[in-house]
Design a protein around this motif. Sequence first.
Motif, PDB file in Angstrom:
ATOM      1  N   ILE A 117      99.306  27.295 -37.443  1.00  0.00           N
ATOM      2  CA  ILE A 117      99.471  27.847 -36.173  1.00  0.00           C
ATOM      3  C   ILE A 117      99.120  26.912 -34.796  1.00  0.00           C
ATOM      4  O   ILE A 117     100.020  26.684 -33.871  1.00  0.00           O
ATOM      5  CB  ILE A 117      98.811  29.218 -35.997  1.00  0.00           C
ATOM      6  CG1 ILE A 117      99.364  30.204 -36.976  1.00  0.00           C
ATOM      7  CG2 ILE A 117      98.718  29.725 -34.548  1.00  0.00           C
ATOM      8  CD1 ILE A 117     100.535  30.860 -36.733  1.00  0.00           C
ATOM      9  N   PHE A 118      97.959  26.272 -34.868  1.00  0.00           N
ATOM     10  CA  PHE A 118      97.481  25.425 -33.965  1.00  0.00           C
ATOM     11  C   PHE A 118      98.314  24.117 -33.813  1.00  0.00           C
ATOM     12  O   PHE A 118      98.592  23.439 -32.646  1.00  0.00           O
ATOM     13  CB  PHE A 118      96.128  25.063 -34.364  1.00  0.00           C
ATOM     14  CG  PHE A 118      95.168  26.126 -33.438  1.00  0.00           C
ATOM     15  CD1 PHE A 118      94.998  26.040 -31.994  1.00  0.00           C
ATOM     16  CD2 PHE A 118      94.792  27.222 -33.829  1.00  0.00           C
ATOM     17  CE1 PHE A 118      94.049  26.713 -31.217  1.00  0.00           C
ATOM     18  CE2 PHE A 118      94.039  28.397 -33.331  1.00  0.00           C
ATOM     19  CZ  PHE A 118      93.616  28.078 -32.032  1.00  0.00           C
ATOM     20  N   SER A 119      98.843  23.599 -34.889  1.00  0.00           N
ATOM     21  CA  SER A 119      99.647  22.583 -35.022  1.00  0.00           C
ATOM     22  C   SER A 119     100.903  22.884 -34.374  1.00  0.00           C
ATOM     23  O   SER A 119     101.436  21.838 -33.527  1.00  0.00           O
ATOM     24  CB  SER A 119      99.894  21.873 -36.194  1.00  0.00           C
ATOM     25  OG  SER A 119      98.570  21.443 -37.089  1.00  0.00           O
ATOM     26  N   ILE A 120     101.471  23.847 -34.587  1.00  0.00           N
ATOM     27  CA  ILE A 120     102.636  24.440 -34.047  1.00  0.00           C
ATOM     28  C   ILE A 120     102.583  24.378 -32.469  1.00  0.00           C
ATOM     29  O   ILE A 120     103.325  23.997 -31.569  1.00  0.00           O
ATOM     30  CB  ILE A 120     103.231  25.580 -34.755  1.00  0.00           C
ATOM     31  CG1 ILE A 120     103.734  25.367 -36.135  1.00  0.00           C
ATOM     32  CG2 ILE A 120     104.565  25.875 -33.836  1.00  0.00           C
ATOM     33  CD1 ILE A 120     103.992  26.470 -36.793  1.00  0.00           C
ATOM     34  N   ALA A 121     101.376  25.157 -32.191  1.00  0.00           N
ATOM     35  CA  ALA A 121     101.320  25.263 -30.821  1.00  0.00           C
ATOM     36  C   ALA A 121     101.071  23.904 -30.081  1.00  0.00           C
ATOM     37  O   ALA A 121     101.508  23.826 -28.806  1.00  0.00           O
ATOM     38  CB  ALA A 121      99.959  26.085 -30.687  1.00  0.00           C
ATOM     39  N   GLU A 122     100.433  22.722 -30.541  1.00  0.00           N
ATOM     40  CA  GLU A 122     100.357  21.571 -29.741  1.00  0.00           C
ATOM     41  C   GLU A 122     101.548  21.010 -29.882  1.00  0.00           C
ATOM     42  O   GLU A 122     102.055  20.362 -28.991  1.00  0.00           O
ATOM     43  CB  GLU A 122      99.490  20.830 -30.658  1.00  0.00           C
ATOM     44  CG  GLU A 122      97.684  21.093 -30.423  1.00  0.00           C
ATOM     45  CD  GLU A 122      96.931  20.148 -31.050  1.00  0.00           C
ATOM     46  OE1 GLU A 122      95.982  19.617 -30.456  1.00  0.00           O
ATOM     47  OE2 GLU A 122      96.972  20.156 -32.456  1.00  0.00           O
ATOM     48  N   ALA A 123     102.451  21.060 -31.126  1.00  0.00           N
ATOM     49  CA  ALA A 123     103.623  20.502 -30.901  1.00  0.00           C
ATOM     50  C   ALA A 123     104.717  20.863 -29.939  1.00  0.00           C
ATOM     51  O   ALA A 123     105.515  20.284 -29.404  1.00  0.00           O
ATOM     52  CB  ALA A 123     104.360  20.393 -32.323  1.00  0.00           C
ATOM     53  N   LEU A 124     104.603  22.284 -29.733  1.00  0.00           N
ATOM     54  CA  LEU A 124     105.422  22.927 -28.667  1.00  0.00           C
ATOM     55  C   LEU A 124     105.032  22.979 -27.289  1.00  0.00           C
ATOM     56  O   LEU A 124     105.294  23.539 -26.508  1.00  0.00           O
ATOM     57  CB  LEU A 124     105.948  24.322 -29.200  1.00  0.00           C
ATOM     58  CG  LEU A 124     106.639  24.615 -30.554  1.00  0.00           C
ATOM     59  CD1 LEU A 124     106.709  25.893 -30.982  1.00  0.00           C
ATOM     60  CD2 LEU A 124     107.897  23.754 -30.581  1.00  0.00           C
ATOM     61  N   ASN A 125     103.746  22.189 -27.115  1.00  0.00           N
ATOM     62  CA  ASN A 125     102.994  22.143 -25.975  1.00  0.00           C
ATOM     63  C   ASN A 125     102.653  23.682 -25.407  1.00  0.00           C
ATOM     64  O   ASN A 125     102.657  23.805 -24.088  1.00  0.00           O
ATOM     65  CB  ASN A 125     103.924  21.372 -24.985  1.00  0.00           C
ATOM     66  CG  ASN A 125     103.122  20.704 -23.662  1.00  0.00           C
ATOM     67  OD1 ASN A 125     101.850  20.586 -23.736  1.00  0.00           O
ATOM     68  ND2 ASN A 125     103.811  20.671 -22.587  1.00  0.00           N
ATOM     69  N   ILE A 126     102.296  24.090 -25.995  1.00  0.00           N
ATOM     70  CA  ILE A 126     101.997  25.826 -25.874  1.00  0.00           C
ATOM     71  C   ILE A 126     100.357  25.443 -25.575  1.00  0.00           C
ATOM     72  O   ILE A 126      99.816  26.407 -24.758  1.00  0.00           O
ATOM     73  CB  ILE A 126     102.014  26.807 -27.280  1.00  0.00           C
ATOM     74  CG1 ILE A 126     103.469  27.103 -27.386  1.00  0.00           C
ATOM     75  CG2 ILE A 126     101.296  28.141 -26.863  1.00  0.00           C
ATOM     76  CD1 ILE A 126     103.791  28.101 -28.457  1.00  0.00           C
ATOM     77  N   VAL A 127      99.565  24.786 -26.286  1.00  0.00           N
ATOM     78  CA  VAL A 127      98.280  24.529 -25.946  1.00  0.00           C
ATOM     79  C   VAL A 127      97.870  23.045 -25.445  1.00  0.00           C
ATOM     80  O   VAL A 127      98.844  22.254 -26.006  1.00  0.00           O
ATOM     81  CB  VAL A 127      97.203  24.786 -26.807  1.00  0.00           C
ATOM     82  CG1 VAL A 127      97.235  26.272 -27.300  1.00  0.00           C
ATOM     83  CG2 VAL A 127      97.275  24.169 -28.277  1.00  0.00           C
TER      84      VAL A 127
END
Length: 127
Positions: A117-127
């Motif tokens: 979840i956090f890797s996806i969030a970083e990749a999509l620039n959510i975090v």
Amino acid sequence: MNIEQLSFIDEIDEKKVRKAVIKQLKRFKALRVEVQNKDEQLAEGIVNPFPKIVDKEKEKRFKVKQMERALEYALDDIEREIIEKKYLSQNRIKDINIYPELGLNKDQFYEYKRQAIFSIAEALNIV
């Protein structure tokens, strides 16, 4: 992990991140089908047979492309399989049915899922 990285993680509201990523994953399922349908219509020379209220095709294709890239490159094989089974399959599958299938115990499963979840969030620039 150094002190600065730890303080960054502490500042992030995990529930907000999880909610945002899961929302995008659920939308991705529909967007991916929409893009495939549009490509199929174009290949057959058919104008959209369904009424169109909003035209955001370019933005939708962009989101699909970015999500596919995040799933392919930001996750390892186990993380990707967890995300695909949990959020991208056609059937709703409970966590308790996924982790034994992957040869993981409950704690390992939730750590991989959290990291995905956090890797996806970083990749999509959510975090």
